[in-house]
Design an enzyme around this catalytic site. Sequence first.
Site, PDB file in Angstrom:
ATOM      1  N   GLU A 286     -69.693   5.075 -35.557  1.00  0.00           N
ATOM      2  CA  GLU A 286     -68.612   4.749 -34.613  1.00  0.00           C
ATOM      3  C   GLU A 286     -69.197   4.484 -33.222  1.00  0.00           C
ATOM      4  O   GLU A 286     -70.031   5.241 -32.735  1.00  0.00           O
ATOM      5  CB  GLU A 286     -67.624   5.916 -34.554  1.00  0.00           C
ATOM      6  CG  GLU A 286     -66.471   5.717 -33.581  1.00  0.00           C
ATOM      7  CD  GLU A 286     -65.600   6.961 -33.461  1.00  0.00           C
ATOM      8  OE1 GLU A 286     -64.472   6.830 -32.964  1.00  0.00           O
ATOM      9  OE2 GLU A 286     -66.055   8.049 -33.863  1.00  0.00           O
ATOM     10  N   LYS A 348     -59.008   1.070 -35.739  1.00  0.00           N
ATOM     11  CA  LYS A 348     -58.547   2.431 -36.030  1.00  0.00           C
ATOM     12  C   LYS A 348     -57.055   2.550 -35.739  1.00  0.00           C
ATOM     13  O   LYS A 348     -56.591   2.145 -34.666  1.00  0.00           O
ATOM     14  CB  LYS A 348     -59.344   3.423 -35.184  1.00  0.00           C
ATOM     15  CG  LYS A 348     -59.062   4.888 -35.484  1.00  0.00           C
ATOM     16  CD  LYS A 348     -59.968   5.781 -34.637  1.00  0.00           C
ATOM     17  CE  LYS A 348     -59.757   7.251 -34.961  1.00  0.00           C
ATOM     18  NZ  LYS A 348     -60.618   8.124 -34.117  1.00  0.00           N
ATOM     19  N   CYS A 398     -63.835   8.030 -37.995  1.00  0.00           N
ATOM     20  CA  CYS A 398     -63.856   9.412 -37.508  1.00  0.00           C
ATOM     21  C   CYS A 398     -62.700  10.246 -38.052  1.00  0.00           C
ATOM     22  O   CYS A 398     -62.628  10.568 -39.234  1.00  0.00           O
ATOM     23  CB  CYS A 398     -63.875   9.396 -35.979  1.00  0.00           C
ATOM     24  SG  CYS A 398     -64.267  10.996 -35.223  1.00  0.00           S
TER      25      CYS A 398
END
Length: 532
Positions: A286, A348, A398
């Site tokens: 990330e 995301k 994440c």
Amino acid sequence: MVGRATSDRSMKPGSVRLIGQGDALLLRMGLAFAAGGSSVLIFPPFSMLIAVPVVFSALFPVLRTVSPKCAFLIGWAFGLGQFGFGISWIAESFYVDADRFGALAIPAVAGLSAVLAIFPAMAAALFAVIARRRRLGGIAACLLFATCWTAAEWLRGHVLTGFPWNLAGYALVDYAPLRQPAAWIGSYGLSFLTVFAGALPGAAFSTHTRRRPAVLCGLIFLGIWGAGALRLGTGAPTATGIDLRVVQGNVSQREKWAPGNREATLERYIDLSSSPGNATVLLWPETAFPGFLDEDEAARARIAATLPKGALLLTGAPDRVESDNGTRYFNTVQAYDSSGEILTGYAKHHLVPFGEYVPLRDWLPFERLTEGLGDFTPGPGPRTLALPGAPLVAVAICYEIIFPGHVVDDLFRPGWIFNATNDAWFGTSIGPEQHLASARMRAVEEGLPVVRAANTGISAIVDANGDVVARLDTGETGIIDARLPGARAPTLYARLGDWTLLVLIVGCWILIKTAGAAGRVRRARNSKTEGT
């Protein structure tokens, strides 16, 4: 002195008894807090299975003897210990920029723990309300307790943004056969069985029929183990022909976004990526590139020079899009080919409150912990990416990997899951181990391998059974070269989601009620026989 004390008219009738009750409540809350704090031992990296019955059997008998109001307070004290110790690693993120946020570390963890503790408090109160209205035997009471607990965990995973961290079922993640039933009933279903079995020893010591709950506890664990072993022995996935390279640059969060360090960070990732090997898919974590990579032609050219012809790069990078309402920022994973051209990307969708955006920004006087020009905008949801020469892939960035049933696009089933993450925020705490545990459970639930690229660790390749094939620990700099594990057939949980949890709970209640009714009939017949 004795006569004066007993004749004191300032004392109200019954005051001694009430003070005694208050002291008893405080003592029970203290014991519940200790039990909740001890629950951190049932999760990775400790995974002390013996602690499961200790933790839940310490709480269950107490809740059977108190009012719903007291049960709420005792459950809240348990939750305060559970989360206060279990998510203490969150404090590490505040010390990354200690001058600005260090003073908030302990209050933030304490406040979040106090809020999250409401969920076990609700479970305890609901259990006490129903248990008071119905006369339940020890086993049925344990079943009710597990039902209430699982309902509260499910709510914790869905209310507001949701935070399904350290679900009770994760106590089994380090035991290969025990975690396999998640393929049918998911992590919430595994939590139900874990809490049910964990409370039964408490029922055994608090009832006259001690043998039955103890035997049932053993049978549950043996049943889970047997079912898991059967799954492990059948339907082995077919290996793929895809060679992966996972790069762990090990750049500290303090250094990562410093303007003068961008070149050094990129150079480190390029050097590691250029090591001899035959990888066809290169994976960076990330925000591995601390800038807008799609806008940096020179950086893309340097990266492309390290990629063999036909190879791909999947990397985390921030992105921005101009719109009529201003600039929108996204936390993305982007795919590049060996010419440096962007192929596709994923934004995301499940953002971290106060880390990637500030909820109610116009009302709350808080800043984000992360550096950036503005709050991130959520993407549209789980997506399956098509890459040339590689199986379809789902991306979870994440925090997104912690959500059961919300990682994979149901319309287009992928062949693997890529989890790009940055646990540098949490140093060498227990947080990264707990985060990896969630990724392993997603692998079992979906029947898909999970490949995890983390900035400072833990990077890992997890097969479809949840086994860690290879890993780089926290604080290590290096690469993982490995073949992409194969996928299993779609699991029952992948097809039906949390509906399997409902079926499990209803089925257990029917079974217990049927067994109880059969026992009453049998006892009635025996009493008639003895009477004649």
